[in-house]
Design an enzyme around this catalytic site. Structure first.
Site, PDB file in Angstrom:
ATOM      1  N   GLU A   1       0.817  -1.215   0.000  1.00 23.44           N
ATOM      2  CA  GLU A   1       0.000   0.000   0.000  1.00 23.44           C
ATOM      3  C   GLU A   1       0.854   1.271   0.000  1.00 23.44           C
ATOM      4  OE1 GLU A   1      -0.796  -2.694   1.635  1.00 23.44           O
ATOM      5  OE2 GLU A   1      -2.764  -3.178   0.813  1.00 23.44           O
TER       6      GLU A   1
ATOM      7  N   HIS B   1     -12.428  -5.117   7.721  1.00 19.74           N
ATOM      8  CA  HIS B   1     -13.114  -4.993   6.436  1.00 19.74           C
ATOM      9  C   HIS B   1     -14.406  -4.215   6.649  1.00 19.74           C
ATOM     10  CE1 HIS B   1     -10.348  -8.296   5.555  1.00 19.74           C
ATOM     11  NE2 HIS B   1     -10.561  -8.100   4.283  1.00 19.74           N
TER      12      HIS B   1
END
Ligand SMILES: Cc1ncc(C[n+]2csc(CCOP(=O)(O)OP(=O)(O)O)c2C)c(N)n1
Ligand SMILES: Cc1ncc(C[n+]2csc(CCOP(=O)(O)OP(=O)(O)O)c2C)c(N)n1
Ligand SMILES: [Mg+2]
Ligand SMILES: [Mg+2]
Lengths: 337, 379, 337, 379
Positions: free
Chosen positions: A69, A138
């Site tokens: 990322e 999530h």
């Protein structure tokens, strides 16, 4: 929001398709645009937002990145420095924490540090939000971190029309934008709507009034907008008329629309699904009380996630999140204040 | 041997490694080898049952199948001491109840989770070790020496290093095993943690399950070297390559790394070459069929770890030809396999776990608001 | 704050020494405690907070770590999991962004995820704050990120007495604490004070009233407490009596002390040096307006950094930060409201 | 050759590297070699003057001396094309005005910053390229192809990779050079960025200035391998080791990496062995004397890059013995060195820069609130 009943079903599009079209059309329009992220090419993205793009634009412009990322963000900054516009996908917005330094320190400040020499047309977007059983990693809505990091715009659409228009506006804005997509809305049938066939944008910094009312104002964004609308339905049955404002953009914030509404209702409930402390709901409350104090007949109320992570199993998850029931109760209390 | 090959067994130790005279697996008894074979069945059966249960709509969450990768779990756990630590991740669910299973499948005192606890976690019930607050592979236990992962890939490696550091400071001789996919080795934290472990010669063994795919991305786009184990060279530590289909080769390479670690020589990386049998998760099965070349899939699935083990046992004379057609789970997909394809012991064992999970309750809603802060005070 | 004039000068200690003593005494008391960070051993820390500790406790308990903030945090988590208490230094709190994921996702949630099986006695501390010409990356007050990440306690002392007492309390708390030290106060002479010779702590979650007043309440923490005190001096000359509250701990927050004060003054100004949007000043304002609305005779005011990074050269830096002048003006406006 | 040695010149290329038949420096003209020597003086004088100015209280901020490391700056920049990109960090201040200085010290059209601009930055004045909004080495310029760093070490490597990616997509042939200390190679972003660059064979050259110390931490506690360049092995890319005291050796190794990059073969790491002359920053001088062993310091400072270069020029007959005692800045500390120890050209050049900086104004206070957001809209 306002799908006409008699439009042919085939033209209606869901939130996810709207996003896909926005990216596709911008890629077509702007040859200097690049998309990058994990599994966005060959697979077409974990949710399919970039489905078909690599076949269309090639693997140099639609890049399957390593699970890195920080490098995804950092290289996007470098591309922007060298004239490109970049859409960088986080597979889930939760993973943005792994690229955090590059966002808040490198990307957000680039324009400021260079006294305007360099601008940063980078949109970091990804699926966000709870209510789907995604558990701690999530389900996040971590927008407040970025609202507290000057130099970033922060966007969160709740309808297909806005998803497309705001994403296009973000990709043309020239500033780094953190774009929160509500994955629970990606394929929600009731939201499908016809989208204009011509190019359009929804400007950043403009709120939408989703429902008019006179007694209390709900201010929200993302999927909580629907909780507010459901609560407003419920309240209407009890004779309480709630106005529902969807801010759509957090930074910059359309304060005027909020204050105009409160001028009418004199009561406000701010709703979001992030942890309460230092969340954006608190920011809205703070702005209202400092700037529109005299309009208030009752203390502004926050309904947010409790100050907890998002737990996994349903009863726990719902326990910590805003619900229609909590909103109705809060509204009834507020109007009786 | 390239990233794409899951067949070879050559060793890629650094030059300063001792040549291995006899392989650790040579010292296993016939009974132990048989036990490993049974454990392969157990891991496979767990996966098969979960897939079936999920298809029937009885489970929520995404299922990351460990099918075809069982030799990595069994081979890496088999030689550990009960007091060693592990940190399994999404594709290692069976590892949670197979840690220290050598101390007895039914032994409640062993330092590992019971299958009941693990099933309770999968079913999202209150008897899960984490009371179902976080999902699937994110369980763990301090007392059972299993590190709890977050979703953030490679994120447990620094934690493992810290556990190892503390153990060493206490005069312990534990080894800490972390499991990771090959894609996860691209994360920055992988580098920071192994660098730190290498500087301090911490007893951390990083197992890389190279199943050739990270979700929809092939290993070539994650890792620039021929072997993922080559990453070890950047830290000057051993980088071993094991045939991930061969439980004995995994055992050999992991034991080599474990001995290296336990003796104070520091961390290692053990790459186990394998192939992901299905989609990334069960939601991905259909799409995987599109993004993965069919011939690669056929080839990748070619060497079932249960069959490889069976063949070895036959060769060694551990089992007779009567076993040649017994329990033929290998090569069968979850939908094809039936209970008859597995040893009765395995089926019974897991069924008890599932029954327990089904009977367990959901945690009460209010628990969502609990345990944000510890109230007990510290030393 | 309350140094007695006739105490022998030799016994007075500065903020930095207070911190050093806290760590030293805890290391002595708790053989399971470890200190780690960049350059904390051989050098004794960039500012000297850990000076002498490695010589005293050895390089196994006082560890010079590689420049790897994420591994510093992550390994501290592992040590805590395995029974240790860890002090992890960030050389500047600004660099905490490089270890962000390990803090908010791994460390903060560990207790929650394990339903209480595991606790996390880890204190991440480091020099923070602006006004010193440190520019964008050596001036940050990024506490809001952590306040919005459930599971973390957040502390910020403003005096030597508190620095020592709060750090000790943090090291004994059993929860992960992000501990903001104000580097501009490290060696400030006026703050030196005698510290108790016996062991003491300052409990987390207890505010301090630094000055009593009746007309307006300043709520602040860190070095802005001194701006508030100076403003109060100035205001007193004009007949306005300001009360100054130093919250000391942000999470958990001592709301009672704040509301009690507002019950008296009915006016409040919240001051901090972080960016305004989603900062902790806004959180305090939001809590006050939702919980103590009826006590307010005027809208609560926020004086914070502008929503900008901290620029380098003095005129720019001061322009974006709270100042005594801004506080005095705000107070005068508020009392005239 | 170990991490601690700053003397050897052996090459540590990967086996797949071509053997170098003739060294790039063999092709330098006499004039070019002399120019490099002059540039070493320029870099040194800049540092000496800054130290003096700081001691006199005329500067704010911390000064990270590049004394003894000038050969790395000069040797790495000398062979670049004007259109190449660089990203210097805290210990590379002279690099900002020495990029493309071969196009003429006084040439205002060259693709690099003028010394006036750089001095304005050091003095914190409005004529700095960043209008003094961020400090010291954090300047940069898109048009001059200098990447702006933050303080976060190794943080510019992914940015460099992105710049390189965009350039390649545009059909360009630029190379991007990033500078880093050896301690900074422990950062996770170092790994992520180089891994990404290696997968995509991006033209990024990562120079590691191994001055043996990261602030108060010796290289052994940052890096577990004998050479920091060994980190390259983990990515399967060339890892070269240069004698950081020898401007020609730096030039050779960097050019090798640059040619490799420009030809599309991907990234490299070039470790330049050197020694930090003073404390980490000027605030650290006294403490450094305590934490660094005296004999190490004496040995480390032994080979001044200016003297090493002078010796080479003498050997090659580029300069006669009349130069043997001219401009004897080498080996002298900032407090010992005077203007007479430097070529007049150097002194004059820098003085103009300083005069400009001193005369430049502070930026107006309101600029603190400006340029948070770009208002112009994009493509
Ligand atoms: C930091 C982070 N980024 C992205 C993801 C999303 N994600 C989950 S699994 C996965 C692929 C992992 O591939 P690999 O490491 O090879 O493991 P495998 O699933 O093949 O066993 C990705 C990208 C994540 N969990 N964490
Ligand atoms: C991410 C990050 N952590 C810590 C620091 C503080 N810091 C500044 S310079 C430095 C030492 C750097 O050492 P090295 O990389 O060897 O470069 P050198 O200063 O020796 O040239 C440290 C720890 C920082 N700037 N960034
Ligand atoms: Mg994989
Ligand atoms: Mg160094």
């Amino acid at each position: 929001m306002s799908a006409t009943v008699d439009a042919p079903a085939i033209l209606k599009k869901n939130y996810l398709t709207a996003l896909k079209e926005a990216i596709d059309e911008e890629m077509l329009r702007n040859p200097d645009m690049i998309c990058q992220g994990e599994d966005i090419g060959l697979l077409g993205g974990a949710f399919g937002v970039t489905d078909g793009l690599q076949a269309k634009y090639g693997n140099k412009r639609v890049v399957d990145m390593p699970i890195s990322e920080a490098a995804i963000i950092g290289s996007a900054v470098g591309m922007a420095l060298n004239g490109k516009t970049v859409m960088a996908e986080m597979q889930f917005i939760d993973f943005i924490s792994c690229g955090f330094d590059q966002i808040v320190n490198m990307m957000a400040t680039y324009h400021y540090r260079t006294a305007g020499e360099v601008n940063m047309p980078v949109v970091v977007r990804g699926p966000a939000g709870a209510y789907g059983g995604g558990a701690l990693y999530h389900s996040q809505m971590n927008e407040a971190w970025f609202c507290n990091s000057p130099g970033l715009k922060v966007v969160c659409p709740s309808t297909p029309y806005d998803a497309k228009g705001l994403l296009k506006a973000s990709l043309r804005d020239g500033n780094p934008v953190i774009f929160f997509e509500i994955k629970e809305l990606y394929r929600r049938r009731e939201l499908e709507e016809e989208l204009p066939s011509e190019d359009y944008i929804v400007p950043l910094g403009k709120a939408a009034i989703r429902r008019e009312g006179t007694d209390v104002t709900f201010v929200s964004y993302g999927q909580n907008v629907y909780h507010c609308l459901a609560a407003a339905d419920e309240l209407a049955k009890q004779g309480v008329h709630a106005e529902v404002i969807d801010i759509r953009t957090l930074v910059p914030l359309d304060e005027e629309t909020i204050y105009n509404s409160i001028a009418k209702t004199n009561r406000v409930i701010v709703v979001n699904e992030a942890p309460m402390t230092c969340g954006f709901a608190g920011e809205i409350v703070a702005r209202i009380t400092t700037n529109a104090f005299d309009l208030l007949d009752a203390p502004p109320v926050r309904i947010t996630r409790l100050d907890t992570p998002v737990p996994w199993v349903k009863p726990l998850e719902l326990y910590v999140l805003p619900s229609v029931e909590k909103l109705v109760n809060a509204a009834l209390q507020t109007v009786r204040y | 041997m390239s990233n794409k090959s899951a067949t070879a067994t050559a060793e890629k130790a650094e030059p300063d490694q001792q040549p291995v005279v006899s392989r650790p697996s040579d010292l296993l008894t016939k009974e132990e080898r048989f036990e490993m074979w049974m454990q392969l069945y157990l891991a496979r059966y767990f996966d098969v049952r979960l897939i079936k249960e999920k298809k029937r709509g009885r489970l929520r969450g995404t299922l990351y199948s460990s099918h075809n990768q069982e030799a990595i779990i069994v081979g890496s756990l088999f030689g550990l001491k009960p007091t060693d630590w592990i940190s399994p991740i999404h594709r290692d669910m069976p590892a949670f109840f197979m840690k220290d299973i050598r101390s007895g499948w039914e032994n409640n005192d062993r330092i590992g989770m019971s299958v009941e606890e693990v099933c309770a976690q999968v079913w999202g019930k209150v008897d899960s070790p984490g009371r179902a607050r976080d999902n699937w592979s994110h369980i763990g236990s301090r007392s059972k020496r299993i590190i709890h992962s977050t979703s953030m890939l490679a994120g447990t490696i620094p934690v493992a290093a810290g556990v190892a550091y503390a153990d060493r400071l206490n005069g312990g001789d534990s080894v800490v095993i972390t499991y990771n996919g090959e894609g996860s080795t691209a994360q920055g934290i992988f580098h920071e943690a192994i660098n730190y472990a290498a500087v301090h010669k911490l007893p951390v063994v990083t197992i890389v399950e190279n199943n050739q795919w990270a979700y929809g991305t092939p290993v070539e786009l994650e890792c620039p070297t021929p072997d993922v184990a080559d990453r070890a060279k950047g830290f000057g530590i051993p980088g071993l390559v094991a045939d991930g289909q061969d439980v004995f080769d995994v055992y050999d390479k992991v034991m080599q790394a474990v001995n290296h670690a336990r003796s104070g020589s520091g961390p290692s990386i053990v790459e186990c070459k394998t192939f992901r049998a299905y989609g990334h998760g069960d939601h991905d099965d259909d799409r995987a069929a599109r993004y993965r070349p069919e011939d690669e899939v056929v080839q990748g699935r070619g060497r079932d770890p249960i069959a490889v083990c069976r063949q070895r046992l036959l060769e060694l004379g551990d089992i007779g030809s009567d076993f040649a057609e017994k329990w033929v789970a290998e090569g069968k997909s979850a939908s094809e396999a039936t209970n008859e394809d597995f040893p009765e012991k395995v089926v019974e064992y897991l069924n008890k776990g599932i029954d327990f999970a089904v009977a367990s309750a959901l945690p009460p809603a209010e628990e969502g608001g609990m345990w944000v802060f510890y109230e007990g005070g510290s030393k």
